[in-house]
Design a protein around this motif. Structure first.
Motif, PDB file in Angstrom:
ATOM      1  N   ALA A   1      26.742  39.869  45.587  1.00 18.86           N
ATOM      2  CA  ALA A   1      26.261  40.853  44.619  1.00 18.86           C
ATOM      3  C   ALA A   1      24.777  41.149  44.846  1.00 18.86           C
ATOM      4  O   ALA A   1      24.339  42.300  44.747  1.00 18.86           O
ATOM      5  N   ALA A   2      23.996  40.116  45.174  1.00 13.91           N
ATOM      6  CA  ALA A   2      22.563  40.307  45.397  1.00 13.91           C
ATOM      7  C   ALA A   2      22.307  41.156  46.645  1.00 13.91           C
ATOM      8  O   ALA A   2      21.430  42.032  46.648  1.00 13.91           O
ATOM      9  N   MET A   3      23.072  40.916  47.719  1.00 15.19           N
ATOM     10  CA  MET A   3      22.912  41.707  48.941  1.00 15.19           C
ATOM     11  C   MET A   3      23.269  43.168  48.697  1.00 15.19           C
ATOM     12  O   MET A   3      22.585  44.079  49.176  1.00 15.19           O
ATOM     13  N   VAL A   4      24.327  43.389  47.954  1.00  9.36           N
ATOM     14  CA  VAL A   4      24.758  44.768  47.672  1.00  9.36           C
ATOM     15  C   VAL A   4      23.723  45.485  46.805  1.00  9.36           C
ATOM     16  O   VAL A   4      23.403  46.664  47.034  1.00  9.36           O
ATOM     17  N   ALA A   5      23.166  44.789  45.821  1.00  8.26           N
ATOM     18  CA  ALA A   5      22.142  45.393  44.971  1.00  8.26           C
ATOM     19  C   ALA A   5      20.904  45.746  45.788  1.00  8.26           C
ATOM     20  O   ALA A   5      20.294  46.807  45.593  1.00  8.26           O
ATOM     21  N   ALA A   6      20.536  44.867  46.729  1.00 10.25           N
ATOM     22  CA  ALA A   6      19.389  45.139  47.589  1.00 10.25           C
ATOM     23  C   ALA A   6      19.651  46.348  48.475  1.00 10.25           C
ATOM     24  O   ALA A   6      18.779  47.210  48.661  1.00 10.25           O
ATOM     25  N   ARG A   7      20.859  46.433  49.020  1.00 17.89           N
ATOM     26  CA  ARG A   7      21.201  47.569  49.880  1.00 17.89           C
ATOM     27  C   ARG A   7      21.153  48.873  49.087  1.00 17.89           C
ATOM     28  O   ARG A   7      20.646  49.896  49.580  1.00 17.89           O
ATOM     29  N   ALA A   8      21.694  48.854  47.886  1.00 22.46           N
ATOM     30  CA  ALA A   8      21.677  50.061  47.055  1.00 22.46           C
ATOM     31  C   ALA A   8      20.242  50.502  46.781  1.00 22.46           C
ATOM     32  O   ALA A   8      19.909  51.691  46.890  1.00 22.46           O
ATOM     33  N   ALA A   9      19.375  49.561  46.445  1.00 18.10           N
ATOM     34  CA  ALA A   9      17.990  49.897  46.127  1.00 18.10           C
ATOM     35  C   ALA A   9      17.268  50.470  47.341  1.00 18.10           C
ATOM     36  O   ALA A   9      16.535  51.479  47.242  1.00 18.10           O
ATOM     37  N   PHE A  10      17.478  49.856  48.509  1.00 23.20           N
ATOM     38  CA  PHE A  10      16.756  50.295  49.708  1.00 23.20           C
ATOM     39  C   PHE A  10      17.257  51.646  50.203  1.00 23.20           C
ATOM     40  O   PHE A  10      16.468  52.542  50.503  1.00 23.20           O
ATOM     41  N   LEU A  11      18.563  51.810  50.277  1.00 22.00           N
ATOM     42  CA  LEU A  11      19.115  53.065  50.786  1.00 22.00           C
ATOM     43  C   LEU A  11      18.873  54.219  49.816  1.00 22.00           C
ATOM     44  O   LEU A  11      18.563  55.337  50.236  1.00 22.00           O
ATOM     45  N   ASP A  12      19.011  53.964  48.529  1.00 26.09           N
ATOM     46  CA  ASP A  12      18.811  55.022  47.542  1.00 26.09           C
ATOM     47  C   ASP A  12      17.363  55.500  47.509  1.00 26.09           C
ATOM     48  O   ASP A  12      17.082  56.616  47.049  1.00 26.09           O
ATOM     49  N   ALA A  13      16.439  54.672  48.004  1.00 31.31           N
ATOM     50  CA  ALA A  13      15.034  55.080  48.084  1.00 31.31           C
ATOM     51  C   ALA A  13      14.775  56.025  49.246  1.00 31.31           C
ATOM     52  O   ALA A  13      13.666  56.565  49.383  1.00 31.31           O
ATOM     53  N   GLY A  14      15.801  56.229  50.107  1.00 30.52           N
ATOM     54  CA  GLY A  14      15.698  57.213  51.175  1.00 30.52           C
ATOM     55  C   GLY A  14      15.144  56.717  52.490  1.00 30.52           C
ATOM     56  O   GLY A  14      14.901  57.515  53.409  1.00 30.52           O
ATOM     57  N   HIS A  15      14.956  55.409  52.634  1.00 26.43           N
ATOM     58  CA  HIS A  15      14.350  54.884  53.858  1.00 26.43           C
ATOM     59  C   HIS A  15      15.180  55.177  55.109  1.00 26.43           C
ATOM     60  O   HIS A  15      14.624  55.382  56.189  1.00 26.43           O
ATOM     61  N   TYR A  16      16.507  55.185  54.966  1.00 26.75           N
ATOM     62  CA  TYR A  16      17.380  55.437  56.109  1.00 26.75           C
ATOM     63  C   TYR A  16      18.033  56.818  56.027  1.00 26.75           C
ATOM     64  O   TYR A  16      19.088  57.055  56.609  1.00 26.75           O
ATOM     65  N   ALA A  17      17.397  57.747  55.340  1.00 31.29           N
ATOM     66  CA  ALA A  17      17.965  59.090  55.192  1.00 31.29           C
ATOM     67  C   ALA A  17      18.248  59.776  56.529  1.00 31.29           C
ATOM     68  O   ALA A  17      19.273  60.452  56.671  1.00 31.29           O
ATOM     69  N   PRO A  18      17.388  59.631  57.544  1.00 30.34           N
ATOM     70  CA  PRO A  18      17.700  60.270  58.831  1.00 30.34           C
ATOM     71  C   PRO A  18      18.991  59.755  59.463  1.00 30.34           C
ATOM     72  O   PRO A  18      19.708  60.513  60.124  1.00 30.34           O
ATOM     73  N   LEU A  19      19.297  58.479  59.254  1.00 26.81           N
ATOM     74  CA  LEU A  19      20.549  57.925  59.782  1.00 26.81           C
ATOM     75  C   LEU A  19      21.735  58.529  59.057  1.00 26.81           C
ATOM     76  O   LEU A  19      22.722  58.939  59.692  1.00 26.81           O
ATOM     77  N   ALA A  20      21.670  58.593  57.737  1.00 21.65           N
ATOM     78  CA  ALA A  20      22.764  59.186  56.964  1.00 21.65           C
ATOM     79  C   ALA A  20      22.983  60.638  57.369  1.00 21.65           C
ATOM     80  O   ALA A  20      24.127  61.103  57.488  1.00 21.65           O
ATOM     81  N   ALA A  21      21.890  61.364  57.619  1.00 21.44           N
ATOM     82  CA  ALA A  21      22.001  62.767  58.007  1.00 21.44           C
ATOM     83  C   ALA A  21      22.602  62.914  59.397  1.00 21.44           C
ATOM     84  O   ALA A  21      23.413  63.824  59.642  1.00 21.44           O
ATOM     85  N   ALA A  22      22.214  62.030  60.321  1.00 18.24           N
ATOM     86  CA  ALA A  22      22.763  62.093  61.677  1.00 18.24           C
ATOM     87  C   ALA A  22      24.266  61.864  61.674  1.00 18.24           C
ATOM     88  O   ALA A  22      25.026  62.559  62.365  1.00 18.24           O
ATOM     89  N   LEU A  23      24.717  60.898  60.897  1.00 17.82           N
ATOM     90  CA  LEU A  23      26.142  60.626  60.794  1.00 17.82           C
ATOM     91  C   LEU A  23      26.883  61.785  60.131  1.00 17.82           C
ATOM     92  O   LEU A  23      27.945  62.206  60.586  1.00 17.82           O
TER      93      LEU A  23
END
Length: 273
Positions: free
Chosen positions: A56-78
Motif C-alpha cells: 500500500a505504501a509503494m502504491v501511494a508513493a507511485r500515485a503521488a509521484f506520477l500524479d505530480a507529472g514527473h514522468y509525463a513525457p513517458l506517459a505521452a510517448a506510450l
C-alpha cells in the motif's frame, strides 16, 4: 469499469469466457469471482506470489509521484503509440493507461497487476478502465486475440501470454529503464541499479515470439525536493532495501533540491509471424 472489459476476460481456472452478473464474474463451468466494492476483481488460479506485489505504501508513493507529472513525457510517448483496446500488464495505479485513454486512439483499457492496492486505484483512474488482480507469470485471465495494444512498463514480461492475447496487427509496447536512469541517485540513496545486460535479456525474452520494430529513448530531467526524492525511491523495489529512516537521512544529505535524470527506452514489438 469491469462492465466495459468483461468481454475480454477468461476464467483463470478453466479458460471459459467470463460474463459480469450483478457483483461477480462467472463462467459457464460455474466458477465465480466477486467484484470488490472498490470496483476490481481478483482472477487468480490458486495462490499467487503476493510477497512480490507492491505494498500500500509503494502504491501511494507511485500515485503521488506520477500524479505530480514527473514522468509525463513517458506517459505521452506510450499514449502516442497505443490504439484500440489496451491491456496494461503490471499497470500499477493505472496512470499510464489513463493517459492513453485520455487522448489518442485508445478506446478502453484493462489493467492487470498483482497488487490489490494498485488495482483499487486503477479501477478509478479512468471511467474506461477495468482493473483485475492477476499474476503476470501465470496464464493471463484474458481471451485469445482480445486486445490491440499491450503495455509492459517496468513490469514482468510474459512473452508467450502477450502474444496469445494480441489480435492480428497488434503491438507490444515495452518501457524499460536504461543504465542512465536515475544514475545520480543510485549510489547516494542506495537504490538498485539497472542491469547492464537488460537489452540483451530483453532480446532473449522475446526471441521467436516478437520482433523489435522500433525503439526510442525518453529522457526526463528531474528537479526534486527532498520529499519528492524520497517518494521516488519509495515507489520502486528499492523501497524493500532501504529502511525509511535511513532513506530520509540520505535524502537530507543531498540538499533541498536534487537534480536527476530519468531515462526510459520505449520499444515497439510486433508478433512474429
Amino acid at each position: 469499469m469491469l462492465s466495459d472489459v468483461a468481454d475480454l476476460l477468461a476464467c483463470p481456472l478453466c479458460r471459459g469466457d467470463l460474463t459480469l452478473q450483478e457483483r461477480a464474474l462467472r463462467c459457464p463451468a460455474g466458477h465465480s469471482f466477486d467484484v470488490a466494492r472498490q470496483g476490481y476483481a481478483a482472477l487468480q488460479a490458486g495462490a499467487a506470489a503476493t510477497g512480490t506485489a507492491d505494498t500500500a505504501a509503494m502504491v501511494a508513493a507511485r500515485a503521488a509521484f506520477l500524479d505530480a507529472g514527473h514522468y509525463a513525457p513517458l506517459a505521452a510517448a506510450l499514449a502516442g503509440l497505443a490504439f484500440g483496446t489496451v491491456l496494461d500488464a503490471g499497470a500499477g495505479t493505472g496512470h499510464h493507461l489513463a493517459a492513453a485513454l485520455g487522448g489518442g486512439a485508445a478506446d478502453r483499457g484493462l489493467a492487470l497487476d498483482l497488487s490489490k492496492y494498485a488495482m483499487r486505484r486503477a479501477a478509478r483512474a479512468h471511467p474506461r478502465i477495468g482493473a483485475v488482480v492477476a499474476d503476470l507469470w501465470r496464464g493471463l485471465p484474458v481471451r485469445d486475440a482480445a486486445v490491440d495494444t499491450v503495455y509492459d512498463v517496468f513490469a514482468p514480461r510474459n512473452a508467450p501470454e502477450f502474444r496469445r492475447v494480441l489480435r492480428p496487427g497488434g503491438r507490444l509496447l515495452v518501457a524499460t529503464p536504461t543504465e542512465a536512469h536515475l544514475a545520480e541517485l543510485v549510489r547516494p540513496l542506495g537504490m538498485l541499479s539497472v542491469d547492464g545486460r537488460k537489452a540483451e535479456r530483453l532480446a532473449e525474452t522475446f526471441a521467436g515470439t516478437f520482433r523489435l520494430e522500433s525503439a526510442d529513448l525518453v529522457t526526463m530531467p528531474l528537479r526534486l525536493t527532498a520529499e519528492e526524492a524520497a517518494t521516488l525511491v519509495g515507489m520502486t523495489p528499492s523501497a524493500h532495501h532501504v529502511p525509511e529512516e535511513e532513506l530520509r537521512e540520505r535524502v537530507a544529505a543531498l540538499g533541498p533540491r536534487i537534480d536527476a535524470t530519468a531515462q526510459v527506452r520505449v520499444a515497439v514489438y510486433l508478433p512474429e509471424r
